[in-house]
Design a protein around this motif. Structure first.
Motif, PDB file in Angstrom:
ATOM      1  N   GLU A  19       5.620  -1.960  -6.830  1.00  0.00           N
ATOM      2  CA  GLU A  19       5.275  -3.086  -7.699  1.00  0.00           C
ATOM      3  C   GLU A  19       5.043  -2.630  -9.139  1.00  0.00           C
ATOM      4  OE1 GLU A  19       5.015  -6.372  -7.675  1.00  0.00           O
ATOM      5  OE2 GLU A  19       5.808  -6.559  -5.653  1.00  0.00           O
ATOM      6  N   SER A  20       4.315  -1.533  -9.292  1.00  0.00           N
ATOM      7  CA  SER A  20       3.952  -1.107 -10.644  1.00  0.00           C
ATOM      8  C   SER A  20       5.029  -0.263 -11.314  1.00  0.00           C
ATOM      9  CB  SER A  20       2.632  -0.326 -10.612  1.00  0.00           C
ATOM     10  OG  SER A  20       2.754   0.848  -9.832  1.00  0.00           O
TER      11      SER A  20
ATOM     12  N   ASP B  36       0.866   1.410   2.197  1.00  0.00           N
ATOM     13  CA  ASP B  36       0.318   0.509   1.177  1.00  0.00           C
ATOM     14  C   ASP B  36       0.427   1.126  -0.217  1.00  0.00           C
ATOM     15  OD1 ASP B  36      -0.256  -1.411   3.038  1.00  0.00           O
ATOM     16  OD2 ASP B  36      -2.391  -0.922   3.184  1.00  0.00           O
TER      17      ASP B  36
ATOM     18  N   VAL C 278       2.355  -0.551  -3.418  1.00  0.00           N
ATOM     19  CA  VAL C 278       1.725  -0.730  -4.733  1.00  0.00           C
ATOM     20  C   VAL C 278       2.536   0.003  -5.801  1.00  0.00           C
ATOM     21  CG1 VAL C 278      -0.312  -0.190  -6.120  1.00  0.00           C
ATOM     22  CG2 VAL C 278      -0.588  -1.109  -3.814  1.00  0.00           C
TER      23      VAL C 278
END
Length: 251
Positions: free
Chosen positions: A110-111, A103, A107
């Motif tokens: 994405e960032s 996870d 994340v």
């Protein structure tokens, strides 16, 4: 040296504190106008107040797919155009390769990857010859940093993306480069030192590995970034500039 920044307009993300804010301060001091952003609305407001009349701001999280469009629209509306951007995102959480869960990697993608890419795609149609895009990366582009597995995995990918963008945008006279900060005295570095369990020992180890014998100051990074974004650096593109006091051993 006259950097030619007077009246130029810049969008800076992750810029309510730390390296982004230091860059905004250097740009404003030389006559540029800036729109800064970060995830925290209060921090953005405080930074804008400190920067003065040549600054405005908006809260946005680059991990949000809608943030890129919002930021570009705000920049065009409040600045009347954009002559350059400094793209920075918060660092992924610390941890080793074997300990960080999937996870956290998702994340991070994405960032660290998708967020900047979405912003560039939204911004490029509004840029003209002489514009510049800078990515704030990390020395992990060139050598891994202990305990920062996600950053070690993703920053080099964004660096190569920046290199490819320099090739694609060069014919339009748009420059693209990366900045690789080493240990600079920001809140992010404090968090990493605390996570080590012994902040004082972590700082001492860092300083021992830096040829200049100390960690950097945010303004030292900000001045380099402002120069690289300025017309004075008009032949600088497709490169990664290390700002680390000489700590990185790779060329």
């Amino acid at each position: 040296m006259d950097l030619g920044l007077g009246g130029r307009r810049f969008l800076l993300t992750g810029a309510s504190r730390g390296l982004g804010l230091a860059t905004a301060q250097a740009l404003v001091a030389d006559g540029a106008r800036v729109l800064i952003s970060s995830r925290d609305a209060y921090s953005v407001s405080a930074a804008v107040e400190a920067l003065g009349a040549h600054a405005t701001g908006v809260a946005a999280d680059l991990a949000d797919p809608l943030a890129a469009g919002t930021l570009v629209a705000e920049a065009l509306g409040q600045l009347g155009g954009v002559d350059g951007a400094l793209v920075s995102v918060g660092g992924p959480p610390p941890g080793s390769v074997l300990d960080v869960g999937e996870d956290a990697w998702r994340v991070g993608v994405e960032s660290v990857l998708f967020g900047p890419l979405r912003l560039v795609r939204a911004l490029v149609p509004h840029l003209s010859e002489g514009a510049a895009i800078g990515f704030v990366l990390s020395t992990s582009v060139r050598q891994p940093i202990g305990g920062l597995a996600v950053s070690n995995g993703l920053r080099p990918g964004l660096a190569m993306t920046a290199k490819a963008l320099a090739d694609e945008l060069g014919p339009r006279g748009i420059r693209v480069f990366g900045l690789l900060p080493g240990t600079i005295a920001t809140d992010r570095i404090t968090e990493i030192e605390v996570a080590s369990g012994d902040p004082a020992a972590a700082r001492a180890r860092t300083e021992a590995a830096v040829p200049l014998g100390r960690v950097g100051r945010p303004e030292e990074f900000g001045r380099v970034a402002a120069f690289a974004l300025s017309p004075a650096a008009s032949y600088l593109t497709g490169t990664m500039l290390t700002v680390d006091g000489g700590a990185t051993r790779a060329l």
